[in-house]
Design a protein around this motif. Structure first.
Motif, PDB file in Angstrom:
ATOM      1  N   ASP A 102       6.173   7.921  32.025  1.00  0.00           N
ATOM      2  CA  ASP A 102       5.435   8.703  31.041  1.00  0.00           C
ATOM      3  C   ASP A 102       5.435  10.187  31.391  1.00  0.00           C
ATOM      4  OD1 ASP A 102       3.529   8.302  28.626  1.00  0.00           O
ATOM      5  OD2 ASP A 102       2.426   9.671  29.944  1.00  0.00           O
ATOM      6  N   ALA A 105       8.644  11.270  30.149  1.00  0.00           N
ATOM      7  CA  ALA A 105       8.886  10.832  28.766  1.00  0.00           C
ATOM      8  C   ALA A 105      10.188  10.046  28.630  1.00  0.00           C
ATOM      9  CB  ALA A 105       8.893  12.030  27.819  1.00  0.00           C
ATOM     10  N   ASN A 393       6.468  15.245  24.445  1.00  0.00           N
ATOM     11  CA  ASN A 393       6.125  13.839  24.226  1.00  0.00           C
ATOM     12  C   ASN A 393       7.431  13.075  24.051  1.00  0.00           C
ATOM     13  OD1 ASN A 393       6.941  14.313  21.494  1.00  0.00           O
ATOM     14  ND2 ASN A 393       4.858  15.026  21.026  1.00  0.00           N
ATOM     15  N   LYS A 397      11.143  16.425  23.771  1.00  0.00           N
ATOM     16  CA  LYS A 397      11.254  16.470  25.223  1.00  0.00           C
ATOM     17  C   LYS A 397      12.507  17.223  25.629  1.00  0.00           C
ATOM     18  CE  LYS A 397      12.932  11.674  25.195  1.00  0.00           C
ATOM     19  NZ  LYS A 397      12.744  10.327  25.752  1.00  0.00           N
TER      20      LYS A 397
END
Length: 531
Positions: A102, A105, A393, A397
Motif C-alpha cells: 500500500d 501503491a 493512490n 501513482k
C-alpha cells in the motif's frame, strides 16, 4: 411422506458436529473483519476481474474453492479444530506485505497479501491439521489474484521472435523493428492481446484444477502442469504465425480486425481440448476415505464449548495494525494542488518557444506536467518532460506499468529499442533508461522523426531509473515524513540518420544533465515546497 430417494439423500448429509460450530463462527467473524478492513484491495481485485478478460475467471475461483472444501467435509468432520500455533505470526508477515504494497501503491502486493490473510485465517482459527486437509482448496484461492502482467513484455518478444522466424522459414521476407514487422502484404505489430497471457493464465488455472481432481500421483500432477504451461505458449506462437500467414495469403481479407481474435480463441480452445482429452487417459481412481476413530470424535466433543478467543484476538490485532500505521504516516502527506516550477535555464543552453517534437510520454494521472524545449550552443534541440505526482493512490501513482514512453497501440509513435545508459547528474552516477522512438510514416519503414529519450525518477529527494528502487524510495519517503511527492523526468533529442548519431545524441543529453542538473533539482524542491 418423503420419498425413498429423498430420505436416502437426507441421510447422506451429515449435521454439523457440535465441536465445529463455535470455531466456524469465529472463522466467519475473522474473515468478515479482513474483508471489511481491506475492502479497497478486495474491491480493486473485483474491478480488475470485471474489466479484464485475462482475469475474469477470478469471479469463479472462490466458488470453486468453496466447492473443493465441501468435497472434504467427510474428512474434516471428525477433526478437532484448534487455533494453530504461531499462525498469527505468518498473518503478521502478510499484513506487513500489505502495508508495504500500500505504501508503494502496488495492487499485486496488496491483493496477494489480502488473499494470504484469508488463507492463513484457517490455520489461525481451525489449526494446521485442518489447513493441511484443505491445502489445495486454500492454495487455489491465489488464482483469484490478478498477477501476470509483468510477463507481457517477455511474452510479446517471444511471440514476435517466433512469428518472424516462421514467416522467414515460409519464404516470406520480413523487415522487423522491435515488436513491429512489415511483410510484402502489409504491416503487423505484436500488442498485448498477442502476448498469449490470457491463454497461459486460463490454461494454468484450469490445468491445475484438472490435475488435482484427476490424479493422485504428485509426479503426474507436475507433468500435467508443465504441459499446461508449455502448450498455451507454443499454441499462441503458432496462432500468431497462422493469423499473419492467413492474412498474407488472403490479401488481408481474412484474420484481420476482430476476426483474428475469434480465430485465435477457436484455435486455442481446440488445442486445450485436445490437451485435456490426452490427459484424461491417465486419470487415477479416487482414494478411499477412512474416517477417524471414535476417540477423536470424543475429544472433539470435549472441546465443543471452547472458543479460541486468544488466537482470535491476536489475529484481529494483526489484521488491523497496518491501518493504524497508515493513519500515522498519512499525516505527513501533502494534499494541496501542485504547481510545477520550470527550471531556470543556464548557459550554454537557451529556452525555446516549444519542444523539438510533438511527442509526449504516456504518463497517466499526473498532478501536474511540464513540457519545455531547449537548444545548446551548437543549436542542437532538446526536450524536457516532467510529470509530477502528489497524494498518490492506486489510480494516480508515480511508478506504474501504465506509465510508458509509447503505448503499444499508439498510431503515431513506436518504440524501436530500449536499453540503459550510465549517465551523471550533480556529479553522481545515474543509470538511466534509454529508448529510441520513431514516428510512423505510412508505407515507409525508415521515414519519420526519430528520438533518443532518457527517463528516470526523482523520489524521496534522490534520482533513480529503477522501478523497484523508485517504489522503495517512495515507501521510505512516507515512513520518514518526506511525503509521497515524486517526479517522472524524460529528456530527449532528435536523432539524425548520420553514422554515430546516437553517440552524439547521448553526449547532448549528458551535457544537459551536467549544466542544468542543479537547476532541475532546485525546481523540483521548490515544487515540493517543504525545504
Amino acid at each position: 411422506m418423503p420419498t425413498h430417494e429423498s430420505a436416502n439423500m437426507t441421510s447422506h448429509i451429515q449435521p454439523l458436529p457440535d465441536h465445529w460450530r463455535r470455531p466456524l463462527v469465529a472463522l466467519v467473524l475473522l474473515l468478515a473483519v479482513i474483508l471489511v478492513a481491506y475492502r479497497h484491495s478486495a474491491w480493486g481485485m473485483a474491478m480488475i476481474w470485471t474489466r479484464s478478460d485475462t482475469y475474469a475467471h477470478g469471479f469463479v475461483v472462490p466458488i470453486i474453492s468453496l466447492w473443493l472444501v465441501w468435497r472434504q467435509r467427510a474428512v474434516l468432520a471428525p477433526m478437532v479444530p484448534r487455533p494453530g500455533r504461531l499462525a498469527w505470526l505468518l498473518m503478521a508477515g502478510a499484513a506487513a506485505l500489505w502495508l508495504a504494497g500500500d505504501l508503494v501503491a502496488v495492487n499485486a502486493a496488496t491483493q496477494l497479501a489480502l488473499t494470504t490473510l484469508i488463507v492463513l485465517s484457517v490455520p489461525a482459527v481451525l489449526g494446521w491439521r485442518v489447513a493441511k486437509a484443505l491445502a489445495f482448496p486454500l492454495a487455489f484461492l491465489f488464482f483469484a489474484v490478478p498477477i501476470g502482467d509483468f510477463l507481457l513484455p517477455r511474452l510479446m518478444e517471444w511471440t514476435a521472435d517466433f512469428t518472424v522466424m516462421a514467416l522467414r522459414a515460409s519464404g516470406i521476407p520480413v523487415y522487423r523493428e522491435g515488436l513491429q514487422f512489415i511483410i510484402p502484404s502489409g504491416a503487423w505489430s505484436v500488442v498485448e492481446a498477442c502476448s498469449g497471457i490470457r491463454y497461459l493464465i486460463a490454461s494454468v488455472t484450469v490445468g491445475c484444477l484438472f490435475a488435482y481432481l484427476s490424479y493422485q500421483s504428485t509426479r503426474k500432477r507436475l507433468v500435467f502442469m508443465a504441459v499446461a504451461i508449455l502448450v498455451p505458449l507454443v499454441a499462441n506462437w503458432v496462432r500468431a504465425y497462422l493469423i499473419v500467414l492467413l492474412g498474407h495469403l488472403s490479401g488481408n481479407t481474412l484474420a484481420t480486425g476482430v476476426d483474428h481474435l475469434v480465430y485465435g480463441w477457436l484455435f486455442f480452445g481446440i488445442v486445450i481440448g485436445v490437451m485435456f482429452l490426452i490427459g484424461a487417459r491417465w486419470v487415477d481412481p479416487l482414494p478411499q476415505i477412512f474416517h477417524e476413530t471414535v476417540a477423536d470424535a470424543r475429544v472433539g466433543e470435549s472441546v465443543a464449548h471452547r472458543t479460541p478467543w486468544l488466537g482470535l484476538a491476536l489475529a484481529f490485532s494483526v489484521v488491523l495494525a497496518p491501518h493504524g500505521a497508515l493513519a500515522v504516516m498519512d499525516l505527513a502527506t501533502q494534499t494541496r494542488p501542485v504547481q510545477l516550477v520550470e527550471p531556470v535555464v543556464a548557459d550554454p543552453w537557451r529556452a525555446t518557444a516549444k519542444p523539438p517534437s510533438n511527442w509526449q510520454p504516456a504518463f497517466e494521472d499526473a498532478s501536474d506536467t511540464l513540457d519545455a524545449g531547449l537548444i545548446d550552443g551548437q543549436s542542437q534541440p532538446l526536450g524536457l518532460h516532467v510529470s509530477y505526482y502528489r497524494h498518490q493512490n492506486y489510480q494516480r501513482k508515480l511508478v506504474s506499468s501504465e506509465n510508458v514512453l509509447v503505448k503499444s497501440h499508439d498510431p503515431t509513435w513506436a518504440r524501436l529499442a530500449t536499453g540503459s545508459f550510465d549517465a551523471r547528474i550533480q556529479g553522481r552516477p545515474l543509470r538511466v533508461n534509454s529508448a529510441v522512438l520513431r514516428q510512423h510514416a505510412p508505407g515507409m519503414a525508415d521515414a519519420g522523426q526519430r528520438l533518443l529519450a532518457w527517463r528516470f525518477y526523482w523520489v524521496n529527494g534522490a534520482f533513480t531509473a529503477s522501478d523497484y528502487a523508485g517504489k522503495i524510495q517512495g515507501a521510505l519517503g512516507r515512513i520518514s515524513g518526506w511525503g509521497d511527492d515524486g517526479a517522472h523526468i524524460v529528456i530527449y533529442t532528435p536523432l539524425s540518420d548520420a553514422k554515430g548519431a546516437e553517440v552524439d545524441a547521448s553526449a547532448r543529453l549528458q551535457s544537459y544533465l551536467d549544466s542544468q542538473g542543479d537547476a532541475l533539482v532546485a525546481a523540483l524542491r521548490q515544487t515540493r515546497g517543504r525545504d
